[in-house]
Design a protein around this motif. Sequence first.
Motif, short mmCIF file in Angstrom:
data_model
loop_
_atom_site.label_atom_id
_atom_site.label_comp_id
_atom_site.label_asym_id
_atom_site.label_seq_id
_atom_site.Cartn_x
_atom_site.Cartn_y
_atom_site.Cartn_z
N ASN A 124 0.46 -1.05 -0.36
CA ASN A 124 -0.38 0.18 0.00
C ASN A 124 0.60 0.82 -0.25
N SER A 125 2.09 1.14 0.67
CA SER A 125 3.10 2.57 0.56
C SER A 125 3.48 2.14 -0.87
N LEU A 126 3.25 1.78 -1.38
CA LEU A 126 3.86 1.79 -3.21
C LEU A 126 3.81 3.14 -3.51
N PHE A 127 2.03 3.16 -3.32
CA PHE A 127 2.25 4.28 -4.21
C PHE A 127 1.56 6.11 -2.84
N SER A 128 1.79 7.21 -3.67
CA SER A 128 1.01 8.11 -2.94
C SER A 128 0.80 9.16 -4.04
N SER A 129 0.35 10.24 -3.49
CA SER A 129 -0.35 11.74 -4.36
C SER A 129 0.71 12.77 -4.42
N ASN A 130 2.02 11.94 -4.34
CA ASN A 130 3.47 12.80 -5.36
C ASN A 130 4.05 12.06 -6.01
N MET A 131 3.60 11.02 -6.39
CA MET A 131 3.41 10.30 -7.52
C MET A 131 3.21 10.65 -8.54
N LYS A 132 3.86 10.41 -10.10
CA LYS A 132 3.77 10.67 -11.49
C LYS A 132 3.49 9.93 -11.65
N PHE A 133 3.30 8.78 -11.91
CA PHE A 133 3.03 7.40 -12.68
C PHE A 133 2.00 8.03 -13.67
N ILE A 134 2.59 7.42 -15.17
CA ILE A 134 1.20 7.51 -16.09
C ILE A 134 0.88 6.02 -16.56
N HIS A 135 1.85 5.14 -16.35
CA HIS A 135 2.01 3.82 -17.15
C HIS A 135 2.03 2.95 -15.63
N VAL A 136 1.23 1.98 -15.09
CA VAL A 136 1.67 0.96 -13.98
C VAL A 136 2.07 -0.14 -14.92
N LEU A 137 2.48 -1.33 -14.46
CA LEU A 137 2.64 -2.62 -15.96
C LEU A 137 2.86 -3.11 -14.87
#
Length: 789
Positions: free
Chosen positions: A245-258
């Motif tokens: 759950n800690s992998l993602f945060s609101s500071n991230m800019k991911f556009i593609h997660v595969l």
Amino acid sequence: MNEEEGRDHTTSSCMRNLTAVMVVHPINFLLSSPLKLTRGLLLPLLACLLCVRHGSCSTHPQDVSGLKSLSARWKNTPPSWSHSDDPCGDNWEGITCEDSRVKKLKLFNMGIEGTLGSDIQSLSELEQLDLSYNRNLGGPLPQSIGNLKQLVVLRLIGCKFGDRIPIEVGNLLNLHVLSLNSNQFAGEIPASLGRLSNLTWLDLAGNQLTGRLPTSSDEGSGLDQLLNTLHLHLNKNQLSGRIPNSLFSSNMKFIHVLLDHNNFTGEIPESIGLVRSLEILRLDNNYLNGSVPSSIRNLTLLDALNLANNKLIGPMPNLTGMHALNYLDLSNNTFDPSEVPEWLLDVQNLTTLIIESGRLHGEVPPSLFSFPQLQQLRLKDNAFGGTLDMGSNISHQLEMVDFRNNAFTSVTLSSNYNNSIILVGNPVCSNAQLHETEYCHEPQDSGSGSSITDCLHPYEGPIVCRAPSFSDVSRNLAPMANRLASMVNGTPVSFSLQNYFFDGDAYLQVQLTICPSSAKHFTRREILQWFDLSSQSLALSEIYGPCYFDPWQYSFRRSVNRGLIAGIVVGCVAAVLAIAGLGSYALWQKKRAKKAIILQNPFASWGSTGGDAGDAPQLRLARPTLQDGKTAVAIKRSQKGSKQGGVEFKTEIEMLSRVHHKNLVDLVGFCFEKGERMLVYEYISNGTLTENLKFVELALRCVEDASDDRPTTSEIVKEIETMLKDDKLKGNSASSSSSSSDAGLRQTYDELLLLSREVNSDGVHRSDRYLFSDRSETDACAVLDRGSE
């Protein structure tokens, strides 16, 4: 600056660069063992000496030594790498320099074989390293890769690199692109990658990576620290455990997660909804369970969502408000049974809707077919029943409707739709009117496109797009073609896009073929300059998702070495001349040997196996017998010191054996041995020709014109008596002649007396009778056997 000054300048510069090697790593330099010290300085020193030797060098000696070390490890390096010792000055293929330092090393798809050694660290100013698609380049990635502090792009796609990814990669703090996909890396993803704060593209797909996803909460650093990363591609590995759950945060800019095609378990983390920049999310083909978090509705920019082939439960997720969604696949989960959810009718921009084995039932609302961009509707293996009515407002882009294995009992066909409807496995197909139609037969795999251009040696391979937002390729191929056209604009090439299809992983593959317009082959330099089709350079439209070009290995034309060809030609000519000379010499020697044999034994060819044995005279001696019963022959012996050779002697024998006349004696034999040369004739008892000619000489004197020259009668008689006396003496010494011979001599004497009387006083000869004795038939003789004569 003259040549000497230039060499001094080069030497000075070279020594400064060599000193820089020691200054950059002073501790390593001082603490190195003698062996390491020698090894570390030998190549730079050698490179420095080479530069001094040639008077100029545009490349830092440290970089020269590094490239030379790499070249020694590799096979099939470009030809220019072996033609000089100045990579920058002589423009080595794949090398880009600035201020005498190597900045880029790009040798993708060059057929290089070998390993990447620790000497790569010598290229300390390297910013881009791309060795992709060298299928036989592998081994472990050296830890020294972490010393390339200036590296911005590290691209090693489609090679054979294995073992663990070195944790030292986390030292490449300037790295923007890290593409290690399609290799054989194993083990866990190093947590040190979390230190790559400038990383925008992380692609580790298609390896054998295992273990959990590292995060900073567990290991001090982790993937959750990649706040500037846009692309996280970890698909097609063997990663396991929960997605933290800690992998993602609101500071991230991911556009593609595969993260598809792994072994992840547990629930989809609620934190996924915090990454509002997400456009593509693929979590399919794992073992995820639990309910889909409601936070997923926050991903309003999401273009493609694939949750298929998991173990998700609960209600089908409510995706209301996700108006950007084009591609949705919720197939093969265990959602609660339901009718078509109402929220589905709100997602009007869908191009592809796939819910296979979704436990849906009831009737299908006609409005579902009216989505303006809808291309494919795949709802097989559900429990839809009743009548299939597509309505009258059917999308003009709709190409295929798949309702296999449902429970439709009837269907209302519309004249507004003439494309594919698949109803195999529905009760309606038992209807005799529909049973034989295409609606009730399994669809054939649809082909794709014909070739636009063709050539003997194209540069080709598939473009693989891992999350396209459409399903009808034919309608969406134009943007790809336009982008490629702009990339090759100004180059003498043509290209085609063909054989497109979706593979079993829902990846789109499009065959790209590029042909040279004015040549049969592409050169290495042309491929490196024109066809850098990496994901970042390709930069296709967003509708294709993340794509990469996977070129097939190219068979380069072997460079023609004119000097080598000239040498081969000269060598062949010399060989031909030498062979001809040897042949002539052998023939000459053969003739000499034959001549020597003939000179030594000119009668060898008369042997039983001689080639001209038929020319030998057939001599058979008929034994000439005298009255006393003894055999006699006449022998002609060559004088000592005679210059007559064996060949001449043989010729004389052959000539004499062929000449026959009644007034000539016959040859009956010869002798050629130990320098002796003898001819054996038949014996004639009447004496020699010289002796018989004495009478003729006397007679001729009697008819001289001048009376003073003619002998008197008394002189004639006296000379005749003398001749007869001599002949009698010779006859006694030679065992005497026969009585008939004496009678012949007397007859000759009498005739000569008569001849002398017929000469008148003026010396005029009155008779034409010159009488010579024929050979006496009673004389014994040797006979020449002449066969049929």
